[in-house]
Design a protein around this motif. Sequence first.
Motif, PDB file in Angstrom:
ATOM      1  N   GLU A 103      33.678  33.025  47.640  1.00  0.00           N
ATOM      2  CA  GLU A 103      35.034  33.557  47.817  1.00  0.00           C
ATOM      3  C   GLU A 103      35.878  33.330  46.574  1.00  0.00           C
ATOM      4  O   GLU A 103      36.715  34.169  46.216  1.00  0.00           O
ATOM      5  CB  GLU A 103      35.689  32.908  49.041  1.00  0.00           C
ATOM      6  CG  GLU A 103      35.039  33.261  50.360  1.00  0.00           C
ATOM      7  CD  GLU A 103      35.029  34.764  50.599  1.00  0.00           C
ATOM      8  OE1 GLU A 103      36.049  35.423  50.316  1.00  0.00           O
ATOM      9  OE2 GLU A 103      33.990  35.284  51.052  1.00  0.00           O
ATOM     10  N   LEU A 104      35.691  32.189  45.908  1.00  0.00           N
ATOM     11  CA  LEU A 104      36.414  31.936  44.660  1.00  0.00           C
ATOM     12  C   LEU A 104      36.028  32.958  43.592  1.00  0.00           C
ATOM     13  O   LEU A 104      36.886  33.432  42.828  1.00  0.00           O
ATOM     14  CB  LEU A 104      36.119  30.522  44.159  1.00  0.00           C
ATOM     15  CG  LEU A 104      36.764  29.362  44.920  1.00  0.00           C
ATOM     16  CD1 LEU A 104      36.240  28.027  44.403  1.00  0.00           C
ATOM     17  CD2 LEU A 104      38.282  29.415  44.788  1.00  0.00           C
ATOM     18  N   LEU A 105      34.753  33.290  43.553  1.00  0.00           N
ATOM     19  CA  LEU A 105      34.285  34.275  42.580  1.00  0.00           C
ATOM     20  C   LEU A 105      34.890  35.650  42.876  1.00  0.00           C
ATOM     21  O   LEU A 105      35.322  36.367  41.961  1.00  0.00           O
ATOM     22  CB  LEU A 105      32.761  34.339  42.612  1.00  0.00           C
ATOM     23  CG  LEU A 105      32.048  34.932  41.393  1.00  0.00           C
ATOM     24  CD1 LEU A 105      32.422  34.181  40.133  1.00  0.00           C
ATOM     25  CD2 LEU A 105      30.539  34.912  41.602  1.00  0.00           C
ATOM     26  N   LYS A 106      34.945  36.013  44.164  1.00  0.00           N
ATOM     27  CA  LYS A 106      35.560  37.286  44.544  1.00  0.00           C
ATOM     28  C   LYS A 106      37.032  37.329  44.140  1.00  0.00           C
ATOM     29  O   LYS A 106      37.524  38.346  43.621  1.00  0.00           O
ATOM     30  CB  LYS A 106      35.436  37.502  46.057  1.00  0.00           C
ATOM     31  CG  LYS A 106      34.039  37.844  46.540  1.00  0.00           C
ATOM     32  CD  LYS A 106      34.054  38.060  48.052  1.00  0.00           C
ATOM     33  CE  LYS A 106      32.670  38.412  48.578  1.00  0.00           C
ATOM     34  NZ  LYS A 106      32.691  38.592  50.055  1.00  0.00           N
ATOM     35  N   ALA A 107      37.746  36.236  44.383  1.00  0.00           N
ATOM     36  CA  ALA A 107      39.176  36.188  44.055  1.00  0.00           C
ATOM     37  C   ALA A 107      39.392  36.317  42.554  1.00  0.00           C
ATOM     38  O   ALA A 107      40.300  37.034  42.105  1.00  0.00           O
ATOM     39  CB  ALA A 107      39.786  34.887  44.575  1.00  0.00           C
ATOM     40  N   ASN A 108      38.577  35.642  41.755  1.00  0.00           N
ATOM     41  CA  ASN A 108      38.722  35.716  40.303  1.00  0.00           C
ATOM     42  C   ASN A 108      38.326  37.087  39.771  1.00  0.00           C
ATOM     43  O   ASN A 108      38.938  37.588  38.818  1.00  0.00           O
ATOM     44  CB  ASN A 108      37.886  34.621  39.641  1.00  0.00           C
ATOM     45  CG  ASN A 108      38.605  33.299  39.580  1.00  0.00           C
ATOM     46  OD1 ASN A 108      39.335  33.003  38.642  1.00  0.00           O
ATOM     47  ND2 ASN A 108      38.406  32.479  40.608  1.00  0.00           N
ATOM     48  N   PHE A 109      37.301  37.700  40.374  1.00  0.00           N
ATOM     49  CA  PHE A 109      36.933  39.061  39.972  1.00  0.00           C
ATOM     50  C   PHE A 109      38.074  40.035  40.273  1.00  0.00           C
ATOM     51  O   PHE A 109      38.401  40.901  39.448  1.00  0.00           O
ATOM     52  CB  PHE A 109      35.662  39.507  40.696  1.00  0.00           C
ATOM     53  CG  PHE A 109      34.407  39.305  39.904  1.00  0.00           C
ATOM     54  CD1 PHE A 109      34.114  40.119  38.822  1.00  0.00           C
ATOM     55  CD2 PHE A 109      33.514  38.300  40.227  1.00  0.00           C
ATOM     56  CE1 PHE A 109      32.950  39.937  38.093  1.00  0.00           C
ATOM     57  CE2 PHE A 109      32.355  38.096  39.495  1.00  0.00           C
ATOM     58  CZ  PHE A 109      32.067  38.915  38.423  1.00  0.00           C
ATOM     59  N   ALA A 110      38.679  39.894  41.451  1.00  0.00           N
ATOM     60  CA  ALA A 110      39.768  40.791  41.831  1.00  0.00           C
ATOM     61  C   ALA A 110      40.956  40.631  40.891  1.00  0.00           C
ATOM     62  O   ALA A 110      41.566  41.623  40.466  1.00  0.00           O
ATOM     63  CB  ALA A 110      40.190  40.512  43.280  1.00  0.00           C
ATOM     64  N   ARG A 111      41.295  39.390  40.541  1.00  0.00           N
ATOM     65  CA  ARG A 111      42.428  39.177  39.643  1.00  0.00           C
ATOM     66  C   ARG A 111      42.126  39.681  38.237  1.00  0.00           C
ATOM     67  O   ARG A 111      42.975  40.314  37.595  1.00  0.00           O
ATOM     68  CB  ARG A 111      42.802  37.694  39.595  1.00  0.00           C
ATOM     69  CG  ARG A 111      44.039  37.426  38.755  1.00  0.00           C
ATOM     70  CD  ARG A 111      44.419  35.976  38.705  1.00  0.00           C
ATOM     71  NE  ARG A 111      43.441  35.163  37.991  1.00  0.00           N
ATOM     72  CZ  ARG A 111      43.660  33.907  37.623  1.00  0.00           C
ATOM     73  NH1 ARG A 111      44.813  33.325  37.898  1.00  0.00           N
ATOM     74  NH2 ARG A 111      42.730  33.219  36.998  1.00  0.00           N
ATOM     75  N   GLU A 112      40.919  39.424  37.735  1.00  0.00           N
ATOM     76  CA  GLU A 112      40.568  39.873  36.391  1.00  0.00           C
ATOM     77  C   GLU A 112      40.554  41.397  36.303  1.00  0.00           C
ATOM     78  O   GLU A 112      41.007  41.978  35.310  1.00  0.00           O
ATOM     79  CB  GLU A 112      39.205  39.315  35.999  1.00  0.00           C
ATOM     80  CG  GLU A 112      38.788  39.602  34.570  1.00  0.00           C
ATOM     81  CD  GLU A 112      39.661  38.927  33.539  1.00  0.00           C
ATOM     82  OE1 GLU A 112      39.769  39.452  32.417  1.00  0.00           O
ATOM     83  OE2 GLU A 112      40.258  37.889  33.871  1.00  0.00           O
ATOM     84  N   PHE A 113      40.062  42.043  37.351  1.00  0.00           N
ATOM     85  CA  PHE A 113      40.064  43.512  37.366  1.00  0.00           C
ATOM     86  C   PHE A 113      41.491  44.046  37.364  1.00  0.00           C
ATOM     87  O   PHE A 113      41.803  45.031  36.677  1.00  0.00           O
ATOM     88  CB  PHE A 113      39.304  44.024  38.595  1.00  0.00           C
ATOM     89  CG  PHE A 113      39.226  45.520  38.681  1.00  0.00           C
ATOM     90  CD1 PHE A 113      38.435  46.241  37.810  1.00  0.00           C
ATOM     91  CD2 PHE A 113      39.969  46.206  39.630  1.00  0.00           C
ATOM     92  CE1 PHE A 113      38.366  47.625  37.878  1.00  0.00           C
ATOM     93  CE2 PHE A 113      39.917  47.589  39.709  1.00  0.00           C
ATOM     94  CZ  PHE A 113      39.103  48.298  38.825  1.00  0.00           C
ATOM     95  N   LEU A 114      42.369  43.384  38.112  1.00  0.00           N
ATOM     96  CA  LEU A 114      43.776  43.788  38.150  1.00  0.00           C
ATOM     97  C   LEU A 114      44.430  43.599  36.784  1.00  0.00           C
ATOM     98  O   LEU A 114      45.197  44.456  36.324  1.00  0.00           O
ATOM     99  CB  LEU A 114      44.512  42.973  39.212  1.00  0.00           C
ATOM    100  CG  LEU A 114      45.962  43.368  39.509  1.00  0.00           C
ATOM    101  CD1 LEU A 114      46.050  44.813  39.955  1.00  0.00           C
ATOM    102  CD2 LEU A 114      46.539  42.446  40.578  1.00  0.00           C
TER     103      LEU A 114
END
Length: 751
Positions: free
Chosen positions: A477-488
Amino acid sequence: MDEFSVSSREEDGQEFLKCARSEKLPTSDHLRRSVLSGSISELSQIVHNLGIKDKKVLLDHLAKVADQDNDKFLSKIKSRLDRVGMELPTIEIRYEHLNVEAEATVGSKSLPTFTNFTLGIFMSILNGLHLLPNRKKHLTILNDVSGVIKPGRMTLLLGPPSSGKTTLLLALAGRLDPNLKVSGRVTYNGHDMHEFIPQKTSAYVSQHDVHMGELTVRETLAFAARVQGVGSLQDMLEELSRREEAASIIPDPDIDDFMKASATEGLASIVVTDYVLKILGLEGCADTLVGNEMIRGISGGQKKRVTTGEILVGPVRAMFMDEISTGLDSSTTFQIVNSLKHQNHILNRTTIISLLQPAPETYDLFDDIILLSDGQIAYQGPCENVLEFFEHMGFKCPDRKGVADYLQEVTSKKDQKQYWARRDHAYRFITTKEFAEAFKSFHIGRKIGDELSIPYDRSKSHPTALATKKYGIGNKELLKANFAREFLLMKRNSFVYIFKLTQILIMALLTMTVFFRTRMHRNTIQDGWIFMGALFFTLITIMFKGMSEIPMTIAKLPVFYKQRNMFFYPPWIYSIPPWILKIPITFLEVGIWVSLTYYDVGFDPNFGRLIRFYVLLVAINQMASALFRFIAATGRNMIVANTFGSFVLLSIFALGGFILSPDYIKKWWKWAYWVSPMMYGQNAIVINEFLAHSWSHANSNSTKSLGIQVLRSRGFFTDPHWYWLGLGATLGFLFLFNIAFAFALTFLDRK
């Protein structure tokens, strides 16, 4: 029936029936369902998942007017727990004989120059071997301070600048610099710091507002809520539901919905974020960019509230807030402290807030006060007794004087005399040390001393009060959150990537005119050198595209360091998204270059050679990006990183095998040739071209193919396997630099 057992909306018999029927669900299903007035049109739809519309309805019911309804809402939550005999986790913090000392270099030797840095290393070694006396100045920041911080009480930390307030807060939060010399003991519910994770149990709110300027206020708080998780709320809600079911109690639907949403992974970050936005008065700017030096965003006061909100959206039970009023007007400060007071009193949190000059109405919100001066505690205890203590010492606060201002001045040598009240005694300056000694014999001081003399009963500590897990949610879940923020962030910085594509397009057009195929012959070795120059230019163009990683990485480092120290996520998880998400951009950049230049320059037309050429350039671009990310994380400063990055590039180019032939590199520099990433890329790219069919013919001077002659003339390898060795080595450097980037993020701190 208890006034909080059902909603004020229960005049509607249908609504009560919905609640009763939903309670008949199994506990596991009941925890994932909600009932909302106004969102269900038919009685058969008694349960449903919480949607966006329902979320707005829920928050409007809970706290339509934040200032007026927040305390009522929190009281309902507390009442629901009290009815079934459940207690919230509480934290009592004790610090005994705490001393913090430091050694500092003063004068010109403290400047961060290369000479001072080098001399500092040698001086440290000689001092450690006792061959040279230590010339650093010894500083005592905190001097034998002791006290107790009770849960459910608002504590104000007051003191003049350089009194040690920040150091005390950091010591209580377990975040002191390891280079400081610390003695004494800090305990949470009788547990020492090594027995739990203090960074997840408590939160330190810095006086500096450090945020991602490209994110909105809502996105900033939502990310903080998502990565911090829900803590033990899920377990608490399960136990609460079981007890209510056993006692046949139907909870308030609004409170039930909010607590369920707050304890549900994923949904919690949405509902809790909107609730915090409402109580902090940030709804009006929720979808506005936070902003930075280059991006216009919210005001300084709103940024301060965002900094506070990042902690409020998490499950921590103890908060240490340092100078949160900096840049705020007195009204905004009052609003923030007032909302914290409600949470602190009703939910029994432990809160210490450091303020420099609080207004009288803000000062009145606090229950306890710690007066710190010159690293010593002059007073700690209830606010109502502080004037009594100083009157006991001979000082009186004027009737029209703010208590907070009076307390900061009464320990100052410059201002103390004006408050002297014993006209029958000659005034003399009372030092902070004398105040501290006198306080120990004062009845409040004696009470604290007696309490510290009795060890805390660890059996009274709630099982979930102290965090034992380092991170709030799982790595996935941490990886998903960081991927979402980096993509944004990449979307918000799309201009950078569009500019890079435009730049490489222009460079490709220039290359097409300089190395035009009608003027590129394959008759002599000198002709091969021109092709080799075109390949080298291609190589350095693709490598230079990675330099944009330096400023982009450094710009995000302050936020990373703050969130790393708060254990939002591990550094290795943060390091993965910038690498993976840049791969499609690399494919596009290299694709533009290859599609425009490969056949126009006149490289070998074989399609297989084209694909290998493309794959190699993709690997080189990714390797260069990883290298510059590593340089940025190591330098941590634009000047240092750019200087070091330029030096690394020049070294790589000089020792890569093209500018200086390997045959002419001195023996003692051969190691640099073999560790240069460019050497492997250079050999692979020339092998791919000069062993192709276009260069297989021999000239009149040799029986060897012209391609072999060109390679040997410049000292390059002629074995075809060197393409794969070069590609493999480039991929190896790619992983090496990315791993080194993660290590730099893990072990290096901000400058």
